[in-house]
Design a protein around this motif. Structure first.
Motif, PDB file in Angstrom:
ATOM      1  N   THR A   1       0.855  -1.176   0.000  1.00 38.12           N
ATOM      2  CA  THR A   1       0.000   0.000   0.000  1.00 38.12           C
ATOM      3  C   THR A   1       0.894   1.230   0.000  1.00 38.12           C
ATOM      4  OG1 THR A   1      -1.664  -1.189   1.298  1.00 38.12           O
ATOM      5  CG2 THR A   1      -1.877   1.210   1.188  1.00 38.12           C
ATOM      6  N   TYR A   2       0.761   2.061  -1.029  1.00 37.90           N
ATOM      7  CA  TYR A   2       1.541   3.294  -1.131  1.00 37.90           C
ATOM      8  C   TYR A   2       0.802   4.385  -0.389  1.00 37.90           C
ATOM      9  CZ  TYR A   2       3.871   0.565  -4.642  1.00 37.90           C
ATOM     10  OH  TYR A   2       4.552  -0.447  -5.280  1.00 37.90           O
ATOM     11  N   MET A   3       1.561   5.181   0.380  1.00 41.11           N
ATOM     12  CA  MET A   3       0.936   6.185   1.228  1.00 41.11           C
ATOM     13  C   MET A   3       1.693   7.508   1.176  1.00 41.11           C
ATOM     14  SD  MET A   3      -0.268   3.861   4.468  1.00 41.11           S
ATOM     15  CE  MET A   3      -1.437   5.075   5.065  1.00 41.11           C
TER      16      MET A   3
ATOM     17  N   PHE B   1      -1.189  10.116   7.896  1.00 44.19           N
ATOM     18  CA  PHE B   1      -0.796   9.219   6.816  1.00 44.19           C
ATOM     19  C   PHE B   1      -2.060   8.839   6.063  1.00 44.19           C
ATOM     20  CE2 PHE B   1       2.258   8.724  10.200  1.00 44.19           C
ATOM     21  CZ  PHE B   1       3.472   8.604   9.561  1.00 44.19           C
ATOM     22  N   TRP B   2      -1.998   8.760   4.738  1.00 41.76           N
ATOM     23  CA  TRP B   2      -3.162   8.361   3.958  1.00 41.76           C
ATOM     24  C   TRP B   2      -2.718   7.646   2.690  1.00 41.76           C
ATOM     25  CZ3 TRP B   2      -1.183  13.210   4.078  1.00 41.76           C
ATOM     26  CH2 TRP B   2      -0.920  13.828   2.864  1.00 41.76           C
ATOM     27  N   LYS B   3      -3.637   6.847   2.142  1.00 43.92           N
ATOM     28  CA  LYS B   3      -3.345   6.102   0.918  1.00 43.92           C
ATOM     29  C   LYS B   3      -3.157   7.044  -0.256  1.00 43.92           C
ATOM     30  CE  LYS B   3      -6.134   2.094   2.190  1.00 43.92           C
ATOM     31  NZ  LYS B   3      -7.309   1.292   1.808  1.00 43.92           N
TER      32      LYS B   3
ATOM     33  N   LYS C   1      -3.812   7.825  -3.808  1.00 46.35           N
ATOM     34  CA  LYS C   1      -4.808   7.406  -4.808  1.00 46.35           C
ATOM     35  C   LYS C   1      -4.198   7.133  -6.172  1.00 46.35           C
ATOM     36  CE  LYS C   1      -8.598   9.752  -2.544  1.00 46.35           C
ATOM     37  NZ  LYS C   1      -9.570  10.852  -2.600  1.00 46.35           N
ATOM     38  N   GLU C   2      -3.143   7.852  -6.517  1.00 45.28           N
ATOM     39  CA  GLU C   2      -2.517   7.667  -7.830  1.00 45.28           C
ATOM     40  C   GLU C   2      -1.744   6.349  -7.923  1.00 45.28           C
ATOM     41  OE1 GLU C   2       0.739   9.816 -10.796  1.00 45.28           O
ATOM     42  OE2 GLU C   2       0.753  10.299  -8.658  1.00 45.28           O
ATOM     43  N   LEU C   3      -1.120   5.932  -6.828  1.00 45.05           N
ATOM     44  CA  LEU C   3      -0.204   4.781  -6.894  1.00 45.05           C
ATOM     45  C   LEU C   3      -0.829   3.453  -6.470  1.00 45.05           C
ATOM     46  CD1 LEU C   3       3.075   6.426  -5.580  1.00 45.05           C
ATOM     47  CD2 LEU C   3       2.201   6.261  -7.921  1.00 45.05           C
ATOM     48  N   ASN C   4      -1.979   3.461  -5.844  1.00 48.15           N
ATOM     49  CA  ASN C   4      -2.619   2.209  -5.412  1.00 48.15           C
ATOM     50  C   ASN C   4      -3.628   1.726  -6.440  1.00 48.15           C
ATOM     51  OD1 ASN C   4      -1.494   1.550  -2.776  1.00 48.15           O
ATOM     52  ND2 ASN C   4      -2.299   3.550  -2.227  1.00 48.15           N
TER      53      ASN C   4
END
Length: 187
Positions: free
Chosen positions: A93-95, A180-182, A184-187
């Protein structure tokens, strides 16, 4: 007085946007850059604390973040990016991260955070919620392999957090919050 505040706030935004940006590139190139940062950060951590290799391998998961932090007198702010790796499912998971705080400080530093999740619940909660609060007092004067910094290890419930300075010059004592948050572009 108001003009000085606006000047410092503008400088802070400009510096942070330059420091934390992953730059141009496709999502795949950005993912690759994050994995390179993760691998280099883990290599440095294992060299400093060899026991962390077994700790990370046996944990449900871990996270690695790169953060640029700026302190201008009474305000501190930072932004960064990273990845959470689940050892249970193999998922990545990218954050992103951002932090802000108040206290006394002056300087700029580039530092790394490694979080070891000792339960699946702690890892899932972090990925879904992502908030952390804490105080921070440190000193860093480091450029490449030269210089020194005070590095930390902290325990928050089922999470062990390691921090170390990559480069920078900073003296600070702040109370700050980090989100910290996910990505959206990389997940």
């Amino acid at each position: 007085m108001m003009n000085v505040r606006h000047f410092f706030a503008g400088c802070l935004v400009l510096i942070l946007s330059a420091c934390a940006s992953m730059g141009e590139g496709t999502p795949e190139q950005k993912r690759q850059a994050i994995h390179q940062m993760k691998n280099e950060t883990l290599r440095q951590l294992y060299a400093k604390k060899p026991d962390t290799r077994a700790q990370i391998a046996s944990a449900p998961g871990y996270a690695v973040f790169s953060n640029a932090n700026v302190n201008l007198l009474f305000v501190a702010a930072g932004t960064g990016y990273g990845v959470v790796q689940s050892n249970l499912s193999g998922t990545t998971t990218y954050m992103n991260m951002a932090e802000g705080g108040v206290g006394l400080g002056l300087g700029v530093k580039d530092y790394r955070i490694v979080m070891v999740f000792h339960s699946a619940e702690a890892m899932n909660s972090f990925v879904e919620s992502g908030w952390t609060f804490g105080g921070n007092a440190d000193a860093a004067a480091k450029a490449s392999q030269k210089g020194a910094s005070v590095e930390g290890e902290a325990y928050y419930g089922n999470v062990t957090v390691y921090t170390f300075t990559e480069s920078g010059l900073a003296l600070q004592a702040t109370v700050k919050g980090t989100k910290f948050w996910k990505d959206k572009e990389l997940n």
